[in-house]
Enzyme design. Structure first.
Site, PDB file in Angstrom:
ATOM      1  N   HIS A   1      -7.343  -5.895   0.780  1.00 32.45           N
ATOM      2  CA  HIS A   1      -6.188  -5.246   1.183  1.00 32.45           C
ATOM      3  C   HIS A   1      -5.543  -5.644   2.465  1.00 32.45           C
ATOM      4  CE1 HIS A   1      -3.963  -1.576   0.232  1.00 32.45           C
ATOM      5  NE2 HIS A   1      -4.008  -1.117   1.264  1.00 32.45           N
TER       6      HIS A   1
ATOM      7  N   SER B   1       0.783  -1.384   0.049  1.00 26.99           N
ATOM      8  CA  SER B   1      -0.046   0.053  -0.026  1.00 26.99           C
ATOM      9  C   SER B   1       0.934   1.448   0.024  1.00 26.99           C
ATOM     10  CB  SER B   1      -0.986   0.011   1.281  1.00 26.99           C
ATOM     11  OG  SER B   1      -2.114   0.926   1.028  1.00 26.99           O
TER      12      SER B   1
ATOM     13  N   ASP C   1     -10.120  -5.617  -3.160  1.00 23.33           N
ATOM     14  CA  ASP C   1      -9.513  -4.543  -2.522  1.00 23.33           C
ATOM     15  C   ASP C   1     -10.225  -3.285  -2.566  1.00 23.33           C
ATOM     16  OD1 ASP C   1      -7.953  -2.504  -1.767  1.00 23.33           O
ATOM     17  OD2 ASP C   1      -6.189  -3.660  -2.071  1.00 23.33           O
TER      18      ASP C   1
END
Length: 277
Positions: free
Chosen positions: A257, A145, A224
């Site tokens: 995620h 991320s 995600d």
């Protein structure tokens, strides 16, 4: 630069340590975890950069990486995501301030005093590793991320330090998403031309990757919740296609995620890096 060991644990016949040291770049104590695999060393080493809200502990406890790292004979270092402590600027929002350093060197007050995470990761952290049996000539970088953004941009900006780079669900073009624009405006100021030097897709478009890495590896979960608005892997894919940069982009059906996603494929990333280190 002295490194203080706070905790130490045997795991997969290697040694996991939580450490603290003083950073000249941030002007604060900084923490990191390091797994050293069994054997004499010096070992190739991977630097893991974590995402928003994380510390040096998230990857260490959630990724399930150390069995694969021990098998591959690779050390893994996971630093904190920002400076912390009394006198360090912060913001109530989760996506700015402590826990959200974005791996840039801030130029704007109040952040510029301590938020120098690019210099920390590529300078003080690597210097601290001199106290461990690792070979910095065989160093790769990866992350998740915000940390995936950091891994990509630091590798593109300072390729002499890193032989390989991969990412899980990276922020691929922070100048074109809310997370990145908010952070860059705060840390780097209003001149958006300067932001482009910290945007992986833009750097590749400008030719920064040419001849530096044979391939970049990215895994992205298709379930995600941040995929469309914040991560935008298609922009990285377009940049690599336009410039001939090698890219493997694995779109993983049903994965989100979380660290459950990372734990599912971390072994593949470690083996991929080990083959290049």
């Amino acid at each position: 630069m002295g490194v203080e060991t706070l905790q130490s644990h045997k795991v997969h016949d290697g040694r996991l340590s939580y450490c603290r040291h003083d950073s000249a770049a941030t002007g604060t104590p900084m923490r990191f975890s390091i797994f050293v695999p069994p054997g004499e060393g010096p070992h190739p080493v991977l630097i893991w950069l974590s995402g928003l809200t994380c510390t040096e502990d998230n990857f260490t406890t959630k990724a399930g990486a150390y069995g694969a790292a021990a098998k591959a004979g690779v050390a893994i270092v996971a630093p904190d995501t920002s400076p912390r402590g009394e006198g360090v600027a912060d913001d109530p929002a989760y996506d700015l301030g402590q826990g959200a350093g974005f791996y840039v060197d801030a130029t704007e007050p109040p952040w510029a005093a301590h938020f120098r995470m690019e210099s920390y990761v590529t300078g003080d952290l690597l210097q601290a590793l001199a106290e461990f049996p690792v070979d910095l000539a065989r160093c790769g970088i990866f992350g998740h991320s915000m940390g995936g953004h950091g891994a990509l941009t630091l590798a593109l900006r300072q390729p002499e330090l890193f032989r390989s780079v991969s990412a899980f669900a990276p922020i691929c073009s922070p100048t074109r998403c809310e997370w990145g624009r908010k952070a860059f405006a705060a840390y780097l100021g209003a001149d958006e031309d300067g932001w482009l030097q910290h945007d992986a897709a833009r750097l590749i478009e400008a030719g920064a990757a040419r001849g530096r890495f044979d391939e970049i590896l990215v895994d992205q979960g298709l379930a995600d919740g941040f995929l469309a608005d914040q991560l935008k892997p298609e922009l990285l894919e377009e940049a690599c296609r336009a410039t001939g940069q090698g890219l493997t982009l694995n779109r993983r059906e049903g994965y989100d995620h979380s660290y459950f996603f990372i734990a599912s494929f971390i072994g593949e990333h470690i083996a991929w890096h080990a083959a290049r280190l």
